[in-house]
Design a protein around this motif. Sequence first.
Motif, PDB file in Angstrom:
ATOM      1  N   GLY A 163       0.808  -1.219   0.000  1.00  0.00           N
ATOM      2  CA  GLY A 163       0.000   0.000   0.000  1.00  0.00           C
ATOM      3  C   GLY A 163       0.839   1.265   0.000  1.00  0.00           C
ATOM      4  N   LYS A 164       2.011   1.200   0.614  1.00  0.00           N
ATOM      5  CA  LYS A 164       2.874   2.389   0.659  1.00  0.00           C
ATOM      6  C   LYS A 164       3.254   2.826  -0.756  1.00  0.00           C
ATOM      7  CE  LYS A 164       7.178   4.199   2.658  1.00  0.00           C
ATOM      8  NZ  LYS A 164       6.783   5.378   3.388  1.00  0.00           N
ATOM      9  N   GLU A 165       3.649   1.844  -1.580  1.00  0.00           N
ATOM     10  CA  GLU A 165       3.989   2.117  -2.979  1.00  0.00           C
ATOM     11  C   GLU A 165       2.790   2.627  -3.763  1.00  0.00           C
ATOM     12  OE1 GLU A 165       6.664   2.183  -5.045  1.00  0.00           O
ATOM     13  OE2 GLU A 165       7.586   2.251  -3.047  1.00  0.00           O
ATOM     14  N   LYS A 166       1.667   1.923  -3.559  1.00  0.00           N
ATOM     15  CA  LYS A 166       0.483   2.217  -4.358  1.00  0.00           C
ATOM     16  C   LYS A 166      -0.166   3.555  -4.005  1.00  0.00           C
ATOM     17  CE  LYS A 166      -0.680  -2.690  -5.019  1.00  0.00           C
ATOM     18  NZ  LYS A 166      -1.615  -3.777  -4.652  1.00  0.00           N
ATOM     19  N   SER A 167       0.206   4.125  -2.852  1.00  0.00           N
ATOM     20  CA  SER A 167      -0.480   5.344  -2.405  1.00  0.00           C
ATOM     21  C   SER A 167       0.339   6.613  -2.625  1.00  0.00           C
ATOM     22  CB  SER A 167      -0.842   5.231  -0.914  1.00  0.00           C
ATOM     23  OG  SER A 167       0.320   5.078  -0.126  1.00  0.00           O
ATOM     24  N   GLN A 168       1.330   6.547  -3.515  1.00  0.00           N
ATOM     25  CA  GLN A 168       2.176   7.728  -3.767  1.00  0.00           C
ATOM     26  C   GLN A 168       1.353   8.975  -4.098  1.00  0.00           C
ATOM     27  OE1 GLN A 168       5.675   7.850  -3.800  1.00  0.00           O
ATOM     28  NE2 GLN A 168       5.749   5.782  -2.973  1.00  0.00           N
ATOM     29  N   LEU A 169       0.393   8.800  -4.989  1.00  0.00           N
ATOM     30  CA  LEU A 169      -0.437   9.933  -5.411  1.00  0.00           C
ATOM     31  C   LEU A 169      -1.202  10.517  -4.213  1.00  0.00           C
ATOM     32  CD1 LEU A 169      -1.843  11.630  -7.692  1.00  0.00           C
ATOM     33  CD2 LEU A 169      -3.510   9.780  -7.858  1.00  0.00           C
ATOM     34  N   CYS A 170      -1.783   9.618  -3.440  1.00  0.00           N
ATOM     35  CA  CYS A 170      -2.571  10.031  -2.271  1.00  0.00           C
ATOM     36  C   CYS A 170      -1.693  10.776  -1.267  1.00  0.00           C
ATOM     37  CB  CYS A 170      -3.194   8.826  -1.574  1.00  0.00           C
ATOM     38  SG  CYS A 170      -3.741   7.511  -2.687  1.00  0.00           S
ATOM     39  N   GLN A 171      -0.469  10.273  -1.098  1.00  0.00           N
ATOM     40  CA  GLN A 171       0.458  10.877  -0.135  1.00  0.00           C
ATOM     41  C   GLN A 171       0.756  12.340  -0.479  1.00  0.00           C
ATOM     42  OE1 GLN A 171       4.033   8.450   0.347  1.00  0.00           O
ATOM     43  NE2 GLN A 171       2.809   6.580   0.205  1.00  0.00           N
ATOM     44  N   GLY A 172       0.670  12.669  -1.776  1.00  0.00           N
ATOM     45  CA  GLY A 172       0.910  14.041  -2.217  1.00  0.00           C
ATOM     46  C   GLY A 172       0.010  15.036  -1.492  1.00  0.00           C
ATOM     47  N   CYS A 173      -1.214  14.633  -1.164  1.00  0.00           N
ATOM     48  CA  CYS A 173      -2.124  15.520  -0.429  1.00  0.00           C
ATOM     49  C   CYS A 173      -2.309  15.092   1.026  1.00  0.00           C
ATOM     50  CB  CYS A 173      -3.496  15.550  -1.095  1.00  0.00           C
ATOM     51  SG  CYS A 173      -3.533  16.524  -2.609  1.00  0.00           S
ATOM     52  N   HIS A 174      -2.386  13.773   1.256  1.00  0.00           N
ATOM     53  CA  HIS A 174      -2.691  13.292   2.622  1.00  0.00           C
ATOM     54  C   HIS A 174      -1.439  13.095   3.471  1.00  0.00           C
ATOM     55  CE1 HIS A 174      -7.022  12.811   2.138  1.00  0.00           C
ATOM     56  NE2 HIS A 174      -6.773  12.445   0.891  1.00  0.00           N
ATOM     57  N   GLY A 175      -0.255  13.379   2.901  1.00  0.00           N
ATOM     58  CA  GLY A 175       0.988  13.254   3.667  1.00  0.00           C
ATOM     59  C   GLY A 175       1.594  11.866   3.529  1.00  0.00           C
TER      60      GLY A 175
END
Length: 232
Positions: A59-71
């Motif tokens: 999930g860490k890899e797959k959530s790169q885009l999300c991390q851009g806004c959610h940290g």
Amino acid sequence: MFRINNKIAIGLTLLAFLTLTTAFAQSNDTNPLTGGVDAEAESMEAIKLRSGAGDPVAGKEKSQLCQGCHGEFGISTDPLIPKLAGQYGNYISKQIRNYQSGARSHQIMNAMAGTINDEDLADIAAYFASQPKMKGNGSAGNPLGKEMFLHGDATKVKLACVNCHGVKGKGLDPKISMFPVIGGQHKDYIRRQLVIFRSSDRTNSPNGIMNKIANLLTDEEIDALAEYVSVQ
Ligand code: HEC
Ligand code: HEC
């Protein structure tokens, strides 16, 4: 597992509804729903239960885009972008499905939710859920907000927030993903959600429970609650 948890959750909402319509005069200390939850000390087992079925490492890899806004670790900096750190995995997945179907609308998130398959969604949700729970600055917070959160208002809000959102808003139990973690969430985000539940611009809570609750709140109470919840 998911099925069983769902049944427990449905049972709990029914229970919650029954108590909503009767006077709910129990104090926080004696309430069987909230007693015994220790929000601070979390076992590995609890973190695993809260994360759901997905693989947090993938999930860490797959959530790169999300991390851009959610940290990177689910702690966003923009006060209108919710923190996801330590949120229930199944709650995160439910919200994404709701954004996809239009049951919950927000211009950015309706687009971001895109077309994501079950496995990727479970992994991304597990990644954010497995992070240390979101936290406020730990100050005592707003006294009216505290009173409303712990006891409700004897004349209107019979069912206090703590009964569903747990001690300090940290969730009721690691197995019950229906009631999101709100303690330590951004104040502006909390306030906005209460306002849009009240105006029925957000209607995706099960059986409209949060609409019924928010309908009873004044602007002053919403501000006080948002302030109290966010510092936990
Ligand atoms: C461009 C910024 C941005 C990106 C990228 C983004 N989000 Fe969001 N997200 C938001 C905003 C803003 C909200 C608040 C929306 C609202 O008020 O309904 C939100 C809300 C959410 C919520 C609801 C949380 C809650 O507490 O109810 C979830 C879950 C979520 N996002 C997950 C994700 C996931 C998973 C991704 C990656 C696929 C993602 N977001 C990508 C900005 C973003
Ligand atoms: C009977 C149970 C119940 C009670 C009592 C309750 N809530 Fe909720 N609340 C829920 C559920 C269920 C959701 C999740 C809605 C969804 O699935 O979208 C929720 C969602 C929320 C959210 C949105 C969280 C997010 O991340 O977007 C906020 C904010 C919130 N509640 C605040 C409160 C406050 C403040 C109180 C007390 C005045 C309260 N709730 C009382 C059940 C409850």
